[in-house]
Design a protein around this motif. Structure first.
Motif, PDB file in Angstrom:
ATOM      1  N   MET A 161     -46.911  16.282  82.761  1.00 57.65           N
ATOM      2  CA  MET A 161     -47.849  15.989  81.691  1.00 57.65           C
ATOM      3  C   MET A 161     -47.363  16.646  80.436  1.00 57.65           C
ATOM      4  O   MET A 161     -47.220  17.852  80.380  1.00 57.65           O
ATOM      5  CB  MET A 161     -49.203  16.546  82.058  1.00 57.65           C
ATOM      6  N   THR A 162     -47.179  15.838  79.486  1.00 56.09           N
ATOM      7  CA  THR A 162     -46.806  16.374  78.199  1.00 56.09           C
ATOM      8  C   THR A 162     -47.895  16.035  77.209  1.00 56.09           C
ATOM      9  O   THR A 162     -48.431  14.940  77.183  1.00 56.09           O
ATOM     10  CB  THR A 162     -45.469  15.796  77.707  1.00 56.09           C
ATOM     11  N   ILE A 163     -48.278  17.010  76.467  1.00 55.20           N
ATOM     12  CA  ILE A 163     -49.311  16.822  75.455  1.00 55.20           C
ATOM     13  C   ILE A 163     -48.592  16.675  74.134  1.00 55.20           C
ATOM     14  O   ILE A 163     -47.824  17.538  73.725  1.00 55.20           O
ATOM     15  CB  ILE A 163     -50.264  18.023  75.434  1.00 55.20           C
ATOM     16  N   THR A 164     -48.899  15.595  73.511  1.00 56.71           N
ATOM     17  CA  THR A 164     -48.263  15.317  72.238  1.00 56.71           C
ATOM     18  C   THR A 164     -49.238  15.624  71.105  1.00 56.71           C
ATOM     19  O   THR A 164     -50.448  15.848  71.321  1.00 56.71           O
ATOM     20  CB  THR A 164     -47.831  13.847  72.151  1.00 56.71           C
ATOM     21  N   ALA A 190     -50.267  13.554  68.964  1.00 58.58           N
ATOM     22  CA  ALA A 190     -51.210  12.436  68.889  1.00 58.58           C
ATOM     23  C   ALA A 190     -52.381  12.682  69.839  1.00 58.58           C
ATOM     24  O   ALA A 190     -53.542  12.404  69.512  1.00 58.58           O
ATOM     25  CB  ALA A 190     -50.507  11.126  69.208  1.00 58.58           C
ATOM     26  N   ASP A 191     -52.057  13.233  71.035  1.00 55.13           N
ATOM     27  CA  ASP A 191     -53.131  13.528  71.983  1.00 55.13           C
ATOM     28  C   ASP A 191     -54.061  14.614  71.434  1.00 55.13           C
ATOM     29  O   ASP A 191     -55.289  14.531  71.558  1.00 55.13           O
ATOM     30  CB  ASP A 191     -52.532  13.984  73.322  1.00 55.13           C
ATOM     31  N   LEU A 192     -53.448  15.639  70.823  1.00 57.63           N
ATOM     32  CA  LEU A 192     -54.247  16.717  70.238  1.00 57.63           C
ATOM     33  C   LEU A 192     -55.117  16.206  69.089  1.00 57.63           C
ATOM     34  O   LEU A 192     -56.287  16.593  68.956  1.00 57.63           O
ATOM     35  CB  LEU A 192     -53.347  17.851  69.758  1.00 57.63           C
ATOM     36  N   SER A 193     -54.532  15.338  68.266  1.00 55.06           N
ATOM     37  CA  SER A 193     -55.313  14.829  67.134  1.00 55.06           C
ATOM     38  C   SER A 193     -56.443  13.922  67.624  1.00 55.06           C
ATOM     39  O   SER A 193     -57.544  13.906  67.070  1.00 55.06           O
ATOM     40  CB  SER A 193     -54.432  14.124  66.105  1.00 55.06           C
ATOM     41  N   ARG A 194     -56.212  13.144  68.710  1.00 55.23           N
ATOM     42  CA  ARG A 194     -57.280  12.332  69.278  1.00 55.23           C
ATOM     43  C   ARG A 194     -58.389  13.231  69.840  1.00 55.23           C
ATOM     44  O   ARG A 194     -59.572  12.964  69.658  1.00 55.23           O
ATOM     45  CB  ARG A 194     -56.740  11.430  70.380  1.00 55.23           C
ATOM     46  N   LEU A 195     -57.980  14.286  70.540  1.00 56.92           N
ATOM     47  CA  LEU A 195     -58.947  15.224  71.085  1.00 56.92           C
ATOM     48  C   LEU A 195     -59.746  15.867  69.960  1.00 56.92           C
ATOM     49  O   LEU A 195     -60.978  15.993  70.053  1.00 56.92           O
ATOM     50  CB  LEU A 195     -58.239  16.306  71.924  1.00 56.92           C
TER      51      LEU A 195
END
Length: 134
Positions: free
Chosen positions: A6-9, A11-16
Protein backbone atom coordinates in the motif's frame (compact mmCIF):
# COMPACT_ATOMS: atom_id res chain seq x y z
CA UNK A 1 -0.13 -14.78 -1.52
CA UNK A 2 1.74 -11.78 -1.72
CA UNK A 3 0.72 -8.81 0.33
CA UNK A 4 -0.15 -5.90 -1.76
CA UNK A 5 1.94 -3.00 -0.93
CA UNK A 6 0.00 0.00 0.00
CA UNK A 7 1.38 3.23 -1.03
CA UNK A 8 -0.22 6.46 0.01
CA UNK A 9 0.11 9.15 -2.51
CA UNK A 10 -0.35 12.87 -2.24
CA UNK A 11 -3.63 12.56 -4.12
CA UNK A 12 -4.90 10.10 -1.51
CA UNK A 13 -3.92 12.47 1.29
CA UNK A 14 -5.58 15.42 -0.42
CA UNK A 15 -8.77 13.36 -0.97
CA UNK A 16 -8.73 12.36 2.70
CA UNK A 17 -8.23 16.00 3.69
CA UNK A 18 -11.11 16.97 1.37
CA UNK A 19 -13.40 14.38 2.99
CA UNK A 20 -12.41 15.59 6.48
CA UNK A 21 -13.05 19.22 5.49
CA UNK A 22 -16.40 18.24 3.92
CA UNK A 23 -17.40 16.33 7.06
CA UNK A 24 -16.31 19.29 9.25
CA UNK A 25 -18.28 21.70 7.06
CA UNK A 26 -21.32 19.41 7.20
CA UNK A 27 -20.96 19.22 10.99
CA UNK A 28 -20.77 23.05 11.23
CA UNK A 29 -23.82 23.47 8.97
CA UNK A 30 -25.83 20.99 11.04
CA UNK A 31 -24.77 22.74 14.27
CA UNK A 32 -25.82 26.15 12.82
CA UNK A 33 -29.17 24.74 11.70
CA UNK A 34 -29.75 23.31 15.19
CA UNK A 35 -28.79 26.66 16.77
CA UNK A 36 -31.14 28.50 14.42
CA UNK A 37 -33.98 26.12 15.28
CA UNK A 38 -33.26 26.47 19.00
CA UNK A 39 -33.08 30.28 18.73
CA UNK A 40 -36.39 30.36 16.89
CA UNK A 41 -37.94 28.04 19.47
CA UNK A 42 -36.54 30.21 22.30
CA UNK A 43 -37.93 33.35 20.65
CA UNK A 44 -41.34 31.73 20.24
CA UNK A 45 -41.25 30.51 23.81
CA UNK A 46 -40.21 33.97 25.02
CA UNK A 47 -43.01 35.49 22.95
CA UNK A 48 -45.49 33.06 24.49
CA UNK A 49 -44.17 33.92 27.94
CA UNK A 50 -44.30 37.64 27.13
CA UNK A 51 -47.85 37.29 25.86
CA UNK A 52 -48.83 35.38 29.01
CA UNK A 53 -47.10 37.98 31.20
CA UNK A 54 -48.94 40.77 29.39
CA UNK A 55 -52.24 38.93 29.84
CA UNK A 56 -51.52 38.51 33.56
CA UNK A 57 -50.52 42.17 33.90
CA UNK A 58 -53.72 43.21 32.12
CA UNK A 59 -55.78 41.02 34.44
CA UNK A 60 -53.97 42.45 37.47
CA UNK A 61 -54.60 45.99 36.20
CA UNK A 62 -58.29 45.21 35.68
CA UNK A 63 -58.52 43.72 39.19
CA UNK A 64 -56.82 46.79 40.70
CA UNK A 65 -59.08 49.09 38.68
CA UNK A 66 -62.18 47.18 39.83
CA UNK A 67 -61.03 47.35 43.46
CA UNK A 68 -60.44 51.09 43.15
CA UNK A 69 -63.80 51.52 41.45
CA UNK A 70 -65.54 49.58 44.23
CA UNK A 71 -63.77 51.73 46.83
CA UNK A 72 -64.95 54.87 45.00
CA UNK A 73 -68.52 53.56 44.84
CA UNK A 74 -68.43 52.69 48.53
CA UNK A 75 -67.10 56.16 49.35
CA UNK A 76 -69.84 57.71 47.19
CA UNK A 77 -72.44 55.64 49.04
CA UNK A 78 -70.97 56.74 52.37
CA UNK A 79 -71.02 60.38 51.25
CA UNK A 80 -74.59 60.01 49.98
CA UNK A 81 -75.67 58.43 53.29
CA UNK A 82 -73.96 61.20 55.27
CA UNK A 83 -75.50 63.84 53.01
CA UNK A 84 -78.98 62.38 53.37
CA UNK A 85 -78.55 62.21 57.16
CA UNK A 86 -77.49 65.87 57.23
CA UNK A 87 -80.47 66.80 55.05
CA UNK A 88 -82.76 65.05 57.53
CA UNK A 89 -81.10 66.96 60.38
CA UNK A 90 -81.57 70.27 58.53
CA UNK A 91 -85.20 69.40 57.83
CA UNK A 92 -85.77 68.63 61.51
CA UNK A 93 -84.11 71.92 62.48
CA UNK A 94 -86.20 73.80 59.94
CA UNK A 95 -89.36 72.18 61.30
CA UNK A 96 -88.47 73.34 64.81
CA UNK A 97 -87.53 76.83 63.59
CA UNK A 98 -90.75 77.19 61.57
CA UNK A 99 -92.77 75.94 64.53
CA UNK A 100 -91.04 78.49 66.79
CA UNK A 101 -91.57 81.30 64.27
CA UNK A 102 -95.26 80.37 64.03
CA UNK A 103 -95.53 80.40 67.85
CA UNK A 104 -93.81 83.82 68.06
CA UNK A 105 -96.04 85.23 65.32
CA UNK A 106 -99.12 83.79 67.04
CA UNK A 107 -98.02 85.32 70.37
CA UNK A 108 -97.53 88.71 68.72
CA UNK A 109 -100.91 88.45 67.02
CA UNK A 110 -102.59 87.62 70.35
CA UNK A 111 -100.99 90.70 71.89
CA UNK A 112 -102.64 92.82 69.28
CA UNK A 113 -99.92 93.18 66.65
CA UNK A 114 -101.63 93.35 63.29
CA UNK A 115 -100.53 94.23 59.78
CA UNK A 116 -97.20 92.58 58.99
CA UNK A 117 -97.69 89.94 61.72
CA UNK A 118 -101.09 88.90 60.35
CA UNK A 119 -99.67 88.87 56.81
CA UNK A 120 -96.65 86.78 57.93
CA UNK A 121 -98.97 84.27 59.65
CA UNK A 122 -101.10 84.01 56.51
CA UNK A 123 -97.98 83.52 54.27
CA UNK A 124 -96.49 80.94 56.65
CA UNK A 125 -99.78 78.99 56.85
CA UNK A 126 -100.10 79.08 53.05
CA UNK A 127 -96.52 77.83 52.63
CA UNK A 128 -97.02 75.02 55.17
CA UNK A 129 -100.26 73.95 53.47
CA UNK A 130 -98.59 73.87 50.04
CA UNK A 131 -95.63 71.84 51.41
CA UNK A 132 -97.98 69.42 53.13
CA UNK A 133 -99.61 68.52 49.79
CA UNK A 134 -96.33 67.88 47.94
Amino acid sequence: MEAAAMTITFADLSRLAGVIVALWALYKVIIEIIRAINNRHDKEQKWDQTEENLRKERQDDVCRYNEQLQAIHKRQDDIRTDFEAKIQEVKAEQYVIIDCIRAVLDGLHQQGCNGAVTEAIRDLDKYLNERAHE
